[in-house]
Design a protein around this motif. Structure first.
Motif, short mmCIF file in Angstrom:
data_model
loop_
_atom_site.label_atom_id
_atom_site.label_comp_id
_atom_site.label_asym_id
_atom_site.label_seq_id
_atom_site.Cartn_x
_atom_site.Cartn_y
_atom_site.Cartn_z
N GLU A 51 18.26 -2.80 -20.35
CA GLU A 51 18.41 -2.64 -18.90
C GLU A 51 18.08 -1.22 -18.49
O GLU A 51 17.65 -0.96 -17.36
CB GLU A 51 19.84 -2.98 -18.47
N HIS A 52 18.30 -0.28 -19.39
CA HIS A 52 18.06 1.13 -19.10
C HIS A 52 16.63 1.51 -19.46
O HIS A 52 16.11 1.10 -20.49
CB HIS A 52 19.04 2.00 -19.86
N LYS A 53 16.01 2.28 -18.61
CA LYS A 53 14.66 2.78 -18.84
C LYS A 53 14.67 4.31 -18.75
O LYS A 53 15.56 4.91 -18.15
CB LYS A 53 13.68 2.22 -17.79
N SER A 54 13.65 4.91 -19.35
CA SER A 54 13.54 6.36 -19.28
C SER A 54 13.36 6.82 -17.83
O SER A 54 12.64 6.20 -17.04
CB SER A 54 12.35 6.84 -20.11
N SER A 55 14.00 7.93 -17.51
CA SER A 55 13.82 8.52 -16.18
C SER A 55 12.49 9.26 -16.07
O SER A 55 12.04 9.58 -14.96
CB SER A 55 14.95 9.50 -15.90
N LEU A 56 11.87 9.56 -17.21
CA LEU A 56 10.62 10.33 -17.28
C LEU A 56 10.78 11.75 -16.75
O LEU A 56 9.80 12.41 -16.42
CB LEU A 56 9.48 9.62 -16.52
N ASN A 57 12.03 12.20 -16.72
CA ASN A 57 12.29 13.54 -16.18
C ASN A 57 12.29 14.63 -17.24
O ASN A 57 12.17 15.82 -16.91
CB ASN A 57 13.65 13.57 -15.47
N ASN A 58 12.43 14.26 -18.50
CA ASN A 58 12.53 15.26 -19.56
C ASN A 58 11.16 15.58 -20.14
O ASN A 58 10.34 14.68 -20.35
CB ASN A 58 13.44 14.75 -20.68
N LYS A 59 10.94 16.82 -20.41
CA LYS A 59 9.65 17.25 -20.96
C LYS A 59 9.70 17.10 -22.48
O LYS A 59 9.70 18.07 -23.24
CB LYS A 59 9.34 18.68 -20.55
#
Length: 394
Positions: free
Chosen positions: A212-220
């Protein structure tokens, strides 16, 4: 209800082959009787990393006891095959290879262990098990025999010293004795048709979990997962990250895994002064945690059959940078789920990494949406229907 027998080297140790076999067997056992013959020890079963369903009956195949003469012949064949193609495409060579690697004593032992009851289907999981089943198929009480291959054609037959290097014709002779052969993509199917005259069924591997959880794509953060072995190409990946780091100063890399090459990789990290930016985790069961924490997945493998870890990365919503190996064709369309680099070109791979980091958040999220869509297309409910069709087909 069909009675289905899997012949697999393992279901309880770590690996993509073990994982996907467990996923398919767990689905089939809902409506069938499943028996799995493996070489797993009791200690292996304690881990059960892929949650093998307790309704699956596990039986042990004993390790073979090869005669001394057979071991000597095997060593001789290995050395000759390293240098020449003398032991190739001749009938006496088939007999030598069979004697050295699949001796009559083991065939007799397997016939005894698999006999005494009727099976509707027997499925040999990969390479050596496929050859063994082909050698004894006509002596078993079974309606249908299937070879299920989990590796690339190049890995099996074109990688010096590994798998079935210069043993491909023995492999081909065995799979022609089976009723069906399942491979992982159309390229492999075409190669088997050309090399062995063997028509194959193509069935993709399913994703191994749903999140259900997906990466936020916020981390480098980049992430790569797998055993630290030559196949996974982490040495190439570190070369690329070194080139990438000369132009970009913030993104980090986590390699999730352990293995024989770990110390070599750590020396490489030290040599390139990347200790502050590259981490090798060692063995962990928390792979999903690392995928969720990252923003881009990197696949640097020299070969794959159907990389299960990519289905996991897609499920977590990660765009991918990958070498354009043959296994990738059904998984990544350039610019859609990720970017592709010419195989083993470390500088081009570094360039694609840099391009990925320079994308806007909106563009990476667009790629992530396509990745999730790809994962959905590989849902086990869809893949298992293809298996059911194959198992009941005449």
């Amino acid at each position: 209800m069909a009675k289905i027998c899997f012949i697999a080297s393992s279901l309880f140790t770590m690996g993509g082959e073990q994982r996907v076999t467990a996923v398919i067997a767990n689905e089939l056992v809902k409506n069938n009787q499943i028996i799995a013959y493996t070489m797993d020890e009791e200690s292996d079963k304690q881990n059960n990393p892929y949650q093998v369903d307790p309704r699956i009956e596990i039986r042990k195949i004993r390790q073979p006891e090869f005669p001394l003469a057979g071991r000597i012949v095997r060593r001789m064949i290995r050395e000759v095959n390293e240098r020449t193609r003398l032991l190739y495409k001749r009938e006496f060579c088939y007999n030598l290879l069979e004697y050295a690697y699949f001796c009559k004593a083991w065939q007799k032992q397997m016939i005894q262990e698999l006999s005494g009851e009727h099976y509707d289907v027997m499925i040999a999981v990969s390479g050596g098990n496929t050859i063994r089943l082909g050698l004894i198929a006509d002596k078993l009480d079974c309606d249908k025999t299937v070879g299920w291959e989990h590796n690339a054609y190049e890995a099996y037959f074109e990688t010096k010293g590994l798998y079935f290097w210069h043993m491909d014709q023995l492999f081909g002779r065995s799979i022609r004795k089976l009723d069906r052969c399942v491979v992982l993509n159309n390229y492999i199917s075409q190669k088997y048709q050309e090399a062995f005259g063997r028509k194959c069924d193509v069935i993709y591997n399913p994703r191994s979990f749903v999140s259900e959880h997906k990466s936020s794509l916020n981390n480098k953060k980049f992430v790569a997962c797998g055993r630290c072995i030559r196949q996974k190409g982490f040495d190439l990946l570190l070369e690329s990250f070194h080139l990438f780091a000369e132009k970009e100063s913030e993104w980090t890399l986590t390699i999730v895994g352990d293995g024989d090459m770990r110390s070599q990789l750590e020396e490489q990290i030290e040599r390139y002064h990347l200790k502050d930016r590259v981490t090798i985790t060692g063995y962990t069961k928390e792979v999903k945690k690392y995928l969720l924490d990252a923003s881009v997945y990197l696949l640097s493998s020299r070969w794959e059959g159907f990389p299960m870890v990519l289905t996991e990365a897609f499920e977590m919503g990660l765009p991918v940078v990958s070498y354009n190996i043959t296994a990738i064709e059904p998984l990544i369309t350039e610019g859609r789920e990720g970017y592709l680099a010419e195989s083993y070109d470390v500088r081009k791979f570094a360039d694609r990494m840099l391009e990925m980091t320079e994308l806007s958040q909106k563009d990476r999220q667009r790629m992530a949406a396509y990745a999730i869509e790809k994962a959905d297309s590989l849902a086990v409910e869809r893949i298992i229907e293809q298996w059911k069709d194959l198992l009941k087909a005449d």
